[in-house]
Design a protein around this motif. Structure first.
Motif, mmCIF file in Angstrom:
data_model
loop_
_atom_site.group_PDB
_atom_site.id
_atom_site.type_symbol
_atom_site.label_atom_id
_atom_site.label_comp_id
_atom_site.label_asym_id
_atom_site.label_seq_id
_atom_site.Cartn_x
_atom_site.Cartn_y
_atom_site.Cartn_z
ATOM 1 N N TYR A 187 12.100 -22.320 33.312
ATOM 2 C CA TYR A 187 13.380 -21.434 33.664
ATOM 3 C C TYR A 187 14.130 -20.724 32.734
ATOM 4 O O TYR A 187 14.416 -19.573 32.485
ATOM 5 C CB TYR A 187 14.226 -22.085 34.813
ATOM 6 N N HIS A 188 14.392 -21.703 31.713
ATOM 7 C CA HIS A 188 14.974 -21.283 30.466
ATOM 8 C C HIS A 188 14.302 -20.405 29.659
ATOM 9 O O HIS A 188 14.583 -19.692 28.857
ATOM 10 C CB HIS A 188 15.745 -22.302 29.804
ATOM 11 N N LEU A 189 12.956 -20.587 29.821
ATOM 12 C CA LEU A 189 11.943 -19.486 28.882
ATOM 13 C C LEU A 189 11.683 -18.369 29.791
ATOM 14 O O LEU A 189 10.831 -17.727 29.300
ATOM 15 C CB LEU A 189 10.770 -20.485 28.639
ATOM 16 N N THR A 190 12.336 -18.226 30.875
ATOM 17 C CA THR A 190 12.085 -17.044 31.852
ATOM 18 C C THR A 190 10.733 -16.860 32.319
ATOM 19 O O THR A 190 10.253 -15.835 32.837
ATOM 20 C CB THR A 190 12.674 -15.731 31.138
ATOM 21 N N GLU A 191 10.163 -18.105 32.601
ATOM 22 C CA GLU A 191 8.810 -18.097 33.037
ATOM 23 C C GLU A 191 9.017 -18.514 34.535
ATOM 24 O O GLU A 191 8.719 -19.657 34.910
ATOM 25 C CB GLU A 191 7.795 -19.285 32.345
ATOM 26 N N TYR A 192 9.557 -17.641 35.358
ATOM 27 C CA TYR A 192 10.185 -18.095 36.515
ATOM 28 C C TYR A 192 8.917 -18.380 37.698
ATOM 29 O O TYR A 192 9.204 -19.307 38.303
ATOM 30 C CB TYR A 192 11.012 -16.747 37.065
ATOM 31 N N ALA A 193 7.817 -17.567 37.505
ATOM 32 C CA ALA A 193 6.794 -17.951 38.586
ATOM 33 C C ALA A 193 6.351 -19.281 38.437
ATOM 34 O O ALA A 193 6.090 -20.128 39.364
ATOM 35 C CB ALA A 193 5.830 -16.919 38.438
ATOM 36 N N LEU A 194 6.113 -19.827 37.090
ATOM 37 C CA LEU A 194 5.760 -20.969 36.599
ATOM 38 C C LEU A 194 6.738 -21.966 37.033
ATOM 39 O O LEU A 194 6.421 -23.304 37.443
ATOM 40 C CB LEU A 194 5.424 -21.149 35.173
ATOM 41 N N ALA A 195 7.876 -21.670 37.056
ATOM 42 C CA ALA A 195 9.004 -22.687 37.320
ATOM 43 C C ALA A 195 8.982 -22.981 38.787
ATOM 44 O O ALA A 195 9.243 -23.939 39.288
ATOM 45 C CB ALA A 195 10.410 -22.084 36.843
ATOM 46 N N VAL A 196 8.706 -21.842 39.572
ATOM 47 C CA VAL A 196 8.805 -22.026 41.164
ATOM 48 C C VAL A 196 7.783 -23.202 41.395
ATOM 49 O O VAL A 196 7.858 -24.164 42.204
ATOM 50 C CB VAL A 196 8.426 -20.637 41.959
ATOM 51 N N LYS A 197 6.507 -22.794 40.699
ATOM 52 C CA LYS A 197 5.218 -23.810 40.978
ATOM 53 C C LYS A 197 5.987 -25.384 40.736
ATOM 54 O O LYS A 197 5.477 -26.214 41.616
ATOM 55 C CB LYS A 197 4.084 -23.626 40.175
ATOM 56 N N GLU A 198 6.457 -25.499 39.637
ATOM 57 C CA GLU A 198 7.121 -26.978 39.377
ATOM 58 C C GLU A 198 7.979 -27.429 40.261
ATOM 59 O O GLU A 198 7.774 -28.547 40.684
ATOM 60 C CB GLU A 198 7.694 -26.917 37.898
ATOM 61 N N TYR A 199 8.805 -26.602 40.773
ATOM 62 C CA TYR A 199 10.029 -27.061 41.593
ATOM 63 C C TYR A 199 9.016 -27.561 43.086
ATOM 64 O O TYR A 199 9.398 -28.369 43.628
ATOM 65 C CB TYR A 199 10.772 -26.180 41.924
ATOM 66 N N GLU A 200 8.340 -26.767 43.329
ATOM 67 C CA GLU A 200 7.374 -26.436 44.566
ATOM 68 C C GLU A 200 6.831 -28.016 44.662
ATOM 69 O O GLU A 200 6.500 -28.954 45.674
ATOM 70 C CB GLU A 200 6.559 -25.515 45.172
ATOM 71 N N GLU A 201 5.876 -28.254 43.500
ATOM 72 C CA GLU A 201 5.195 -29.538 43.345
ATOM 73 C C GLU A 201 6.128 -30.847 43.343
ATOM 74 O O GLU A 201 5.883 -31.696 43.890
ATOM 75 C CB GLU A 201 4.561 -29.588 41.791
ATOM 76 N N GLY A 202 7.346 -30.545 42.715
ATOM 77 C CA GLY A 202 8.415 -31.601 42.851
ATOM 78 C C GLY A 202 8.682 -31.920 44.200
ATOM 79 O O GLY A 202 8.892 -33.295 44.433
ATOM 80 N N LEU A 203 8.889 -30.978 45.047
ATOM 81 C CA LEU A 203 9.310 -31.184 46.469
ATOM 82 C C LEU A 203 8.293 -31.631 47.354
ATOM 83 O O LEU A 203 8.677 -32.204 48.302
ATOM 84 C CB LEU A 203 9.760 -29.753 46.934
ATOM 85 N N ARG A 204 6.705 -31.811 46.825
ATOM 86 C CA ARG A 204 5.936 -32.592 47.515
ATOM 87 C C ARG A 204 6.149 -33.997 47.591
ATOM 88 O O ARG A 204 5.653 -34.789 48.041
ATOM 89 C CB ARG A 204 4.359 -31.997 46.865
ATOM 90 N N ILE A 205 6.668 -34.208 46.177
ATOM 91 C CA ILE A 205 6.947 -35.784 45.940
ATOM 92 C C ILE A 205 8.404 -36.156 46.567
ATOM 93 O O ILE A 205 8.518 -37.278 47.072
ATOM 94 C CB ILE A 205 7.076 -36.146 44.567
ATOM 95 N N LYS A 206 9.309 -35.153 46.353
ATOM 96 C CA LYS A 206 10.811 -35.676 46.891
ATOM 97 C C LYS A 206 11.180 -34.519 47.885
ATOM 98 O O LYS A 206 11.805 -33.637 47.362
ATOM 99 C CB LYS A 206 11.747 -35.967 45.781
ATOM 100 N N PRO A 207 10.848 -34.498 48.929
ATOM 101 C CA PRO A 207 10.989 -33.318 49.940
ATOM 102 C C PRO A 207 12.485 -33.118 50.003
ATOM 103 O O PRO A 207 12.817 -31.893 50.760
ATOM 104 C CB PRO A 207 10.160 -33.469 51.084
ATOM 105 N N HIS A 208 13.409 -34.015 50.105
ATOM 106 C CA HIS A 208 14.813 -33.635 50.192
ATOM 107 C C HIS A 208 15.636 -33.778 49.369
ATOM 108 O O HIS A 208 16.729 -34.137 49.260
ATOM 109 C CB HIS A 208 15.161 -34.727 51.457
ATOM 110 N N ASP A 209 15.165 -33.596 48.028
ATOM 111 C CA ASP A 209 15.840 -33.699 46.604
ATOM 112 C C ASP A 209 16.540 -32.539 46.652
ATOM 113 O O ASP A 209 16.072 -31.208 46.488
ATOM 114 C CB ASP A 209 15.028 -33.820 45.614
ATOM 115 N N ILE A 210 18.007 -32.669 46.490
ATOM 116 C CA ILE A 210 18.940 -31.144 46.700
ATOM 117 C C ILE A 210 18.569 -30.416 45.320
ATOM 118 O O ILE A 210 18.548 -29.400 45.361
ATOM 119 C CB ILE A 210 20.283 -31.752 46.913
ATOM 120 N N ASN A 211 18.587 -31.354 44.158
ATOM 121 C CA ASN A 211 18.572 -30.488 42.775
ATOM 122 C C ASN A 211 17.117 -29.764 42.823
ATOM 123 O O ASN A 211 17.171 -28.721 42.193
ATOM 124 C CB ASN A 211 18.327 -31.696 41.876
ATOM 125 N N LEU A 212 16.155 -30.285 43.291
ATOM 126 C CA LEU A 212 14.880 -29.435 43.317
ATOM 127 C C LEU A 212 14.936 -28.351 44.224
ATOM 128 O O LEU A 212 14.628 -27.087 43.910
ATOM 129 C CB LEU A 212 13.762 -30.439 43.805
#
Length: 407
Positions: A187-212
């Motif tokens: 996100y800070h590198l402005t690679e927003y499309a890649l950041a979205v994929k990371e957050y979505e993968e994180g939610l596969r592990i922690k689907p109710h994580d508010i930070n993600l």
């Protein structure tokens, strides 16, 4: 004229910006995934070709940090190779150099995850004692959830970035938080499309994580996908209706949508949750100013300047309020402070000039400030009007004369 926000003055709230007492690493190992790293490429090829029983292994990235290395002593590479040979062997493990002090390894043929964790901890402790250094480790096992085998290397690189937040001697296994950190880095590198994929993968592990969920919403918002952003923020609010960063971010979306009343309502709720968050106080004060609710706006702007005394915008809006209330003697110091913090703030330069003109004080200095504001924003009609008024007062030049003659 309503003051304008810039991206540096206001932003969506994320967990990596406010209350963390831990510090991010100076160098992110996960950045290697954005480049063609020879060490990573060679290691991935060897791992792919390795014959691994039961397709079960642990991958780890190790960084050795010697404060005062002995030039004649054992190198980090020598120490790592010795430690690897002590606890493992080349029939059930491989390793590769990433740089002079960093290495990546994988090993297999262990009984269970507990045994694998003991091996990597023993290797870490041996290295630390052998070279008298802090040893940072991030690990990732395979299989893990539904991640493909090819992800293990990337996961280990993200895990060591996660570990670095806790200091140079930490050991952290890959998890959903590792993906949140990786997403924040992208996100800070402005690679927003890649950041979205990371957050979505994180939610596969922690689907109710508010930070993600919130981070995913922020990423959608800055990418212009406001409907998707709102979906994420509303999902987060269902988990915790009083999560201040989510409440604030919904308010900010309503502000972007020009629904000031809804924006104010959400920001008031955020303020009620915590009245010491700079962004909440600044934006709420700004929106109340836009609604001409000056008396209500000022306490929030005062709070914003106390929380962040380096915010030129908060001082500028206070100056605009005092001008609107016909109190130029109070407006002047606010604009002056804003200019000291940001000499290129055209609004504050013009506002300061107007406050001096209304007091009939230092008119030549006021003229200089008015000209500077026009040089920065020549098409601004308010700035032009203020400059013409000053020129008339000082030089007796008719207001309708082209101001460019004295610019």
């Amino acid at each position: 004229m309503t003051p304008r926000f810039t991206s540096k003055e206001i932003h969506f709230l994320k967990t990596d910006s406010d209350e963390l007492t831990i510090h991010p690493p100076e160098v992110y190992f996960s950045d290697l995934l954005l480049t063609d790293s020879p060490g990573i490429r060679a290691f991935e090829k060897r791992l792919e070709q390795a014959s691994i029983p039961n397709e079960k292994f642990l991958c780890a990235v190790v960084q050795i940090s010697q404060e005062d290395p002995d030039p004649a002593g054992e190198t980090a590479k020598d120490a790592f190779e010795a430690a690897f040979s002590l606890f493992l062997d080349h029939d059930r493990g491989i390793w590769e150099t990433l740089d002079e002090t960093s290495f990546i390894l994988a090993f297999w043929d262990y009984e269970d995850e507990k045994k694998a964790s003991k091996i990597i901890l023993s290797l870490k402790n041996a290295l630390s004692k052998g070279v008298r250094a802090q040893v940072l480790v991030g690990s990732a096992s395979f299989p893990y959830h539904d991640f493909p085998r090819a992800k293990a290397v990337a996961n280990a690189l993200k895990a060591i970035d996660h570990a670095a937040f806790f200091g140079s001697g930490a050991l952290v296994p890959f998890d959903g938080t590792s993906l949140n950190i990786s997403g924040d880095r992208l996100y800070h590198l402005t690679e927003y499309a890649l950041a979205v994929k990371e957050y979505e993968e994180g939610l596969r592990i922690k689907p109710h994580d508010i930070n993600l969920i919130n981070s995913l919403g922020v990423c959608f918002a800055v990418s212009g996908e406001l409907d998707k952003a709102m979906e994420q923020f509303e999902a987060a609010m269902k988990i915790n209706p009083d999560e201040i960063m989510v409440v604030y971010n919904i308010g900010l979306l309503h502000q972007i949508d020009n629904d000031t009343d809804k924006a104010v309502a959400y920001l008031r709720k955020a303020h009620a949750v915590n009245g010491a968050v700079f962004e909440v106080e600044l934006v709420l004060g700004h929106l109340l100013f836009k609604k001409d609710l000056f008396h209500q706006a000022l306490p929030h702007l005062e709070a914003a300047t106390r929380i962040n005394p380096k915010s030129s915008l908060a001082f500028r809006i206070k100056g605009e309020i005092f001008l609107a209330r016909d109190e130029p003697e109070k407006a002047g110091p606010e604009f002056n402070t804003a200019i000291k913090l940001n000499p290129s703030d055209a609004f504050s330069l013009s506002g300061y000039a107007k406050s001096l003109e209304l007091q009939n004080k230092n008119l030549n200095i006021a003229l200089t400030f008015a000209k500077s504001s026009m040089a920065l924003d020549p098409d601004n009609p308010l700035f032009g009007e203020r400059l013409r008024t000053l020129r008339e007062k000082i030089e007796g030049i008719p207001a309708e004369e082209n101001i460019s003659k004295t610019a």
